[in-house]
Design an enzyme around this catalytic site. Sequence first.
Site, PDB file in Angstrom:
ATOM      1  N   ASP A 128       0.885  -1.044   0.141  1.00 30.03           N
ATOM      2  CA  ASP A 128      -0.094  -0.050   0.070  1.00 30.03           C
ATOM      3  C   ASP A 128       0.717   1.081   0.126  1.00 30.03           C
ATOM      4  O   ASP A 128       1.079   1.734   1.077  1.00 30.03           O
ATOM      5  CB  ASP A 128      -1.157   0.058   1.018  1.00 30.03           C
ATOM      6  CG  ASP A 128      -2.033   1.067   1.102  1.00 30.03           C
ATOM      7  OD1 ASP A 128      -2.230   1.455  -0.017  1.00 30.03           O
ATOM      8  OD2 ASP A 128      -2.940   1.026   2.143  1.00 30.03           O
ATOM      9  N   TYR A 234      10.252  -1.197  -2.402  1.00 32.13           N
ATOM     10  CA  TYR A 234      10.361  -2.585  -2.870  1.00 32.13           C
ATOM     11  C   TYR A 234      10.228  -2.859  -4.397  1.00 32.13           C
ATOM     12  O   TYR A 234       9.171  -2.342  -4.965  1.00 32.13           O
ATOM     13  CB  TYR A 234       9.460  -3.356  -2.148  1.00 32.13           C
ATOM     14  CG  TYR A 234       9.860  -3.677  -0.675  1.00 32.13           C
ATOM     15  CD1 TYR A 234      10.744  -4.511  -0.373  1.00 32.13           C
ATOM     16  CD2 TYR A 234       9.350  -2.646   0.204  1.00 32.13           C
ATOM     17  CE1 TYR A 234      10.997  -4.635   1.178  1.00 32.13           C
ATOM     18  CE2 TYR A 234       9.622  -2.824   1.672  1.00 32.13           C
ATOM     19  CZ  TYR A 234      10.496  -3.844   1.955  1.00 32.13           C
ATOM     20  OH  TYR A 234      10.772  -3.768   3.499  1.00 32.13           O
ATOM     21  N   CYS A 436     -35.852  21.988  -2.816  1.00 33.44           N
ATOM     22  CA  CYS A 436     -34.483  22.264  -2.751  1.00 33.44           C
ATOM     23  C   CYS A 436     -33.737  22.789  -1.390  1.00 33.44           C
ATOM     24  O   CYS A 436     -34.456  23.592  -1.230  1.00 33.44           O
ATOM     25  CB  CYS A 436     -33.534  22.993  -3.982  1.00 33.44           C
ATOM     26  SG  CYS A 436     -32.194  23.415  -4.003  1.00 33.44           S
ATOM     27  N   CYS A 439     -32.460  26.285  -2.356  1.00 36.05           N
ATOM     28  CA  CYS A 439     -32.882  27.458  -2.813  1.00 36.05           C
ATOM     29  C   CYS A 439     -34.569  27.583  -2.869  1.00 36.05           C
ATOM     30  O   CYS A 439     -35.397  28.298  -3.079  1.00 36.05           O
ATOM     31  CB  CYS A 439     -32.393  27.762  -4.412  1.00 36.05           C
ATOM     32  SG  CYS A 439     -33.284  26.408  -5.339  1.00 36.05           S
ATOM     33  N   CYS A 460     -30.374  28.811  -8.544  1.00 38.15           N
ATOM     34  CA  CYS A 460     -30.164  28.154  -7.245  1.00 38.15           C
ATOM     35  C   CYS A 460     -28.586  28.445  -7.033  1.00 38.15           C
ATOM     36  O   CYS A 460     -27.708  28.099  -7.479  1.00 38.15           O
ATOM     37  CB  CYS A 460     -30.106  26.558  -7.249  1.00 38.15           C
ATOM     38  SG  CYS A 460     -29.641  25.731  -5.921  1.00 38.15           S
TER      39      CYS A 460
END
Length: 811
Positions: A128, A234, A436, A439, A460
Amino acid sequence: MTTNDLAARAHALRQQLTRYGHEYYVLDAPSVPDAEYDRLFRELQALENAHPELKTADSPTLRVGGMPLPEFSQITHSVPMLSLGNAFSDMQQDDFSQRHAELVQFDERIRRELAEAPIRYATEPKFDGLAISLLYRAGVLVQAATRGDGISGENVTENIRTIHAIPLKLELAQPPALLEVRGEVLMLKRDFERLNAEQLQRGDKPFANPRNAAAGSLRQLDSRITAQRRLSFYAYAIAQVEGADWPLSHAGEMDWLQQLGFPVVEASLRPVVTGADGLADYYESVLQRRAALPFEIDGVVYKVNSRAQQEELGFVSRAPRWAIAHKFPAEEALTLVEAIEEQVGRTGAITPVARLQPVFVGGVTVTNATLHNEDEVLRKDVRVGDTVIVRRAGDVIPEVVSVVLERRPMRPAAGGDLFSQGEEAQYPAYRLPSHCPVCGSHVVREEGEAIARCSGGLSCKAQRSQAIQHFAGRRMMDIDGLGERYIDKLVEYGYVHGVADLYRLTLDDLLEMKRRADEDEDEGITPETVKAGKVASKWAENLLQAIAASSQPPLARLLFALGIRHVGESTAKTLADWLGALALIRRTPAALFAALPDIGGVVAQSLADFFAEENNEAALDALLHYVAPADEHAPSAKLAERLEPAVLLARLNIPRLTEVRSQQLAAQISGLEQLARMERRQLLLLQLPAEVINALADWLDEAANRSALQQLAELRTEILNSLPQDTVAAHPLFDGKTFVLTGTLPTLSRDQAKALIEAAGGKVAGSVSKKTHFVVAGADAGSKLAKAQELGVAVLDEAALQAMLQQTAGE
DNA sequence: CTCCCTCGAGTTCT
DNA sequence: CTCGAGGGAG
């Protein structure tokens, strides 16, 4: 000392230091005390400083890093750095039998392909960290690059040189002319802990996990910082060899790499095993040892050991078929859903997000997890107050796996309904709001769509702010320094309503905005404010410069930046290539858009709607006061064939008028203009089924349709007249053919080759499929060449391509 | 009409 | 990175 003596001394010091370093960092068995190493190191440093001509590319003094770079340069990988496929399903931690079954399946698939048994697999842990490619010429490290997107990555040579485990020079009397080694840069757990302790002591923020620490360290522009971090490496693959024998198996490669001085994982972690049982044993054993390993891993990797067999298996699209990752089950954690809130996206998409009690899982602290859409929330039945299982899916994005029903505050009565009436009201199932959250506009969910949207459009604030964010993005107008935070504030305080306003911003506006933003967030004025003022004005100047610098974008970027629904990078490029100029695009009707490649009804309508919308027109006009596309041109000559009346007729969405009927109709009229003038009785004379004629006549009875057709006809004529007159007919060998470029061509760059092919009427695609006609392969061609051979696609080299092009001149 | 592939869009955290 | 939708081929 004479110059020769000095050179000899420097050489001896380098050799000695290299050997000691290898003993210390790779073999973990130092033969001299640290003080001795330091003494020799300082002697060499002094020598090189006094006599810069004695410096070499493999000197251990490079390990301390050098001057900071302004930025990393890009490097194209001559052999692409592919990702590994993952054929195994996500499963519970200890489902041993299903795991075994999947391994048997995997092994069977490989055996089928190879018609050979049993198969030997080389194994290794899946580190990792960060994949890195190291290039050695004549045995000296000359270049190191990150994986990037697999095709090209960043040049991190300076930083990589500071990693002691990576040899600057190969331990060989006669090194290969060229060697490219792939491997993983990572930070050992113990070095990570030490670094974080130091970070805390200094008052700096600790890193969340070793992977982030490694990534953060490697991406330092100042390699002296990288040098202070203990990074490890590695090696796990060879990408290229010239001037030496390439080992015949993966295990052989690893042994050779070890001999050359590269750190490879210890032998007991990379056994060569046989068949599915061998893989299963390996998987379980590594899983057992996982916690005790000095570095973090997120799974294991299986590779068909024989290189001959590897070649036989080849590649599928972007991943080798002979190597596969087997990830460990993602770590899971329990946490509490504190709230479910909705986000409003750039297109108005309403996305429910679970706000979680912070929980550390998979290396980071997770506080938010997307719930995608309403159906998803209901399917999982996530409710506020629930305890949920969370994991990081695909190793990045947090995901709510499921609800732990037993822990729901109101336990359901055994065998009965989940809730009594009162409880239901207290712990209600999730419901998407009807308005929403930003808005207050209506939320609309189209029939058959998973996603609900705010109908507010650019009125919006959320959509407006994100439209501007999109506009400024790197792949669009590329305005640096304009982050989400400031855009939100600029919109909130009313400095910016549309994208054009960005170009009207003044230094004072920006400073005022920043001051207000800081006041809103921090409490009052700190002694830092005066100093911060200077930083702020620098930031503001840079931003204004970045905005000014974006005023002549390529047309395709500008189109992409406008944020038209369904129009991304690729569609924007199609529009720019084929139509050439914004003025033309703005008045192109849907039917004509739909005549372009890869643009169908939905995208075409979306485009036409966008440019027909008055607000958009006004915003675009305003923008064009400040911005002008730099590369506008006449429509593409290839457009002529796309403007055939039959093609356009078929795209007008006239009822009953199918592709075939459109062709029949087109053959019977002299042009679209004529059709636009025809009365019902004239239409009746056409050789078409009565129902088609009736539908057509009805359609034309609508005045709007008739005038749209008229306009389409006029625009068509206008475009045809504006096409470059002197266009050479497309090359018969290239016209309509699809080419794929791979590897490095001897004289042509990728872009040059592409331009040549496109000029001759060919198309250049990114990946090989059945539809590919030719693959043009150069040196170090990778998976695409293999795929071409697999599919039997014709392969050309540069000379053959040139020869094909030359035939144009002969005709 | 049904697959297959590509493109668009959304997303988290440092 | 992943999902879903759109486009185009069979």
